[in-house]
Scaffold this active site. Structure first.
Site, mmCIF file in Angstrom:
data_model
loop_
_atom_site.group_PDB
_atom_site.id
_atom_site.type_symbol
_atom_site.label_atom_id
_atom_site.label_comp_id
_atom_site.label_asym_id
_atom_site.label_seq_id
_atom_site.Cartn_x
_atom_site.Cartn_y
_atom_site.Cartn_z
ATOM 1 N N LEU A 22 -4.529 -7.439 -7.017
ATOM 2 C CA LEU A 22 -4.161 -8.579 -7.871
ATOM 3 C C LEU A 22 -5.338 -9.418 -8.334
ATOM 4 C CD1 LEU A 22 -0.866 -9.640 -6.056
ATOM 5 C CD2 LEU A 22 -1.148 -8.254 -8.125
ATOM 6 N N GLY A 70 0.780 -1.232 0.000
ATOM 7 C CA GLY A 70 0.000 0.000 0.000
ATOM 8 C C GLY A 70 0.811 1.281 0.000
ATOM 9 N N SER A 71 2.023 1.252 -0.577
ATOM 10 C CA SER A 71 2.786 2.509 -0.583
ATOM 11 C C SER A 71 2.161 3.534 -1.531
ATOM 12 C CB SER A 71 4.253 2.262 -0.921
ATOM 13 O OG SER A 71 4.414 1.870 -2.263
ATOM 14 N N ASN A 114 -6.017 2.221 -12.849
ATOM 15 C CA ASN A 114 -5.079 1.258 -12.274
ATOM 16 C C ASN A 114 -3.672 1.782 -12.495
ATOM 17 O OD1 ASN A 114 -4.012 -1.336 -11.345
ATOM 18 N ND2 ASN A 114 -3.562 -1.778 -13.503
ATOM 19 N N GLU A 158 5.983 6.116 -9.303
ATOM 20 C CA GLU A 158 4.571 5.798 -9.068
ATOM 21 C C GLU A 158 3.969 6.702 -8.001
ATOM 22 O OE1 GLU A 158 3.358 1.649 -8.701
ATOM 23 O OE2 GLU A 158 5.325 1.052 -9.409
ATOM 24 N N ASP A 201 -4.764 -4.572 -17.955
ATOM 25 C CA ASP A 201 -3.682 -3.671 -18.382
ATOM 26 C C ASP A 201 -3.864 -3.090 -19.780
ATOM 27 O OD1 ASP A 201 -2.415 -4.196 -15.973
ATOM 28 O OD2 ASP A 201 -1.133 -5.750 -16.801
ATOM 29 N N ILE A 222 -11.278 -7.713 -11.749
ATOM 30 C CA ILE A 222 -12.435 -6.896 -11.351
ATOM 31 C C ILE A 222 -13.669 -7.445 -12.085
ATOM 32 C CG2 ILE A 222 -13.432 -4.575 -11.322
ATOM 33 C CD1 ILE A 222 -10.953 -4.733 -9.629
ATOM 34 N N HIS A 246 0.261 0.595 -13.071
ATOM 35 C CA HIS A 246 1.042 -0.586 -13.469
ATOM 36 C C HIS A 246 2.508 -0.163 -13.598
ATOM 37 C CE1 HIS A 246 1.690 -4.499 -15.336
ATOM 38 N NE2 HIS A 246 2.550 -3.872 -16.118
#
Ligand code: GRF
Length: 216
Positions: free
Chosen positions: A88, A14-15, A105, A177, A148, A91, A107
């Site tokens: 992971l 969860g960073s 999302n 990110e 993706d 959905i 990636h």
């Protein structure tokens, strides 16, 4: 939409969630969004711990949960936008459809390169190194039915350096990110980033580096 209610879905540490929590806190009353719910499929996910520490409601929705459980949690919490940050699980299609143009999302590669089934976490960075790529990066994209593949909303680049291993490359990409993810989620909340009805992305940023200015 006023202050958008965001759900962050995460399976891991969860960073990226933390980067968003911190950015929203820094914006204070001017923030265009609040994190109303953090959902994980793993009870031990660091993301749940981070949410609890920040006073954000959490939901544990394991793979074994009944069909519809994820959607019910999102609807109950009156969620406007979904941000996937290291989630992971697949959905479910009804959720993808309900949140069309309202779900992104992150990636850890320059999509469409090194994306798709099985390409997550360290697998991505190992594949980048094995391919001899000279740069990598991170991508935020709108989510559609295929892993993706959805339209790209934001992308940034980092160099692959001589002597990199998957850990050092992952750390460099993760630093990027932590800038890209809050920017994209909050731009979406403000309406500065949008997916049009004909599938085009408005307000995309495709040129980011670790140093480029990124105001929101
Ligand atoms: C990130 O590399 C993200 O791009 C990927 O999973 C990782 C999650 O890291 N989808 P964290 O849980 O946010 O630290």
């Amino acid at each position: 939409m006023g202050v958008a209610r965001i759900a962050v879905l995460a399976s891991g540490g969860g960073s990226n969630l933390q980067a968003l929590i911190d950015r929203i806190a820094a914006l204070g009353a001017g923030a265009p969004a609040e994190i109303a719910l953090v959902i994980s499929d793993r009870r031990a996910a660091g993301a749940l711990e981070r949410a609890t520490r920040a006073g954000i409601p959490t939901a544990y929705v394991p793979a074994s949960a009944p069909e519809g459980a994820l959607e019910a949690a999102l609807v109950d919490a009156q969620i406007d936008l979904i941000a996937l940050a290291g989630y992971l699980r697949y959905i479910p299609v009804p959720v993808v459809q309900r949140f069309h143009a309202r779900m992104v999302n992150i990636h850890p590669s320059l999509l469409p390169a090194f994306g798709g089934a099985g390409m997550h976490g360290m697998h991505v960075h190992r594949a980048v190194l094995a391919a001899g790529a000279t740069e990598s990066g991170a991508t935020v994209h709108f989510v559609d039915e295929v892993f993706d593949r959805g339209p790209i909303a934001a992308q940034g680049r980092v160099p692959v350096l001589a002597g990199d291993d998957a850990d050092t490359l992952a750390a460099r990409v993760l630093t990027l990110e932590h800038r890209l993810f809050p920017w994209a989620v909050l731009a979406l909340a403000r309406g500065a980033l949008a997916l049009t009805d004909d599938g085009r992305v408005q307000g995309a940023r495709l040129d980011l580096t670790l140093d480029s200015p990124l105001s929101d």
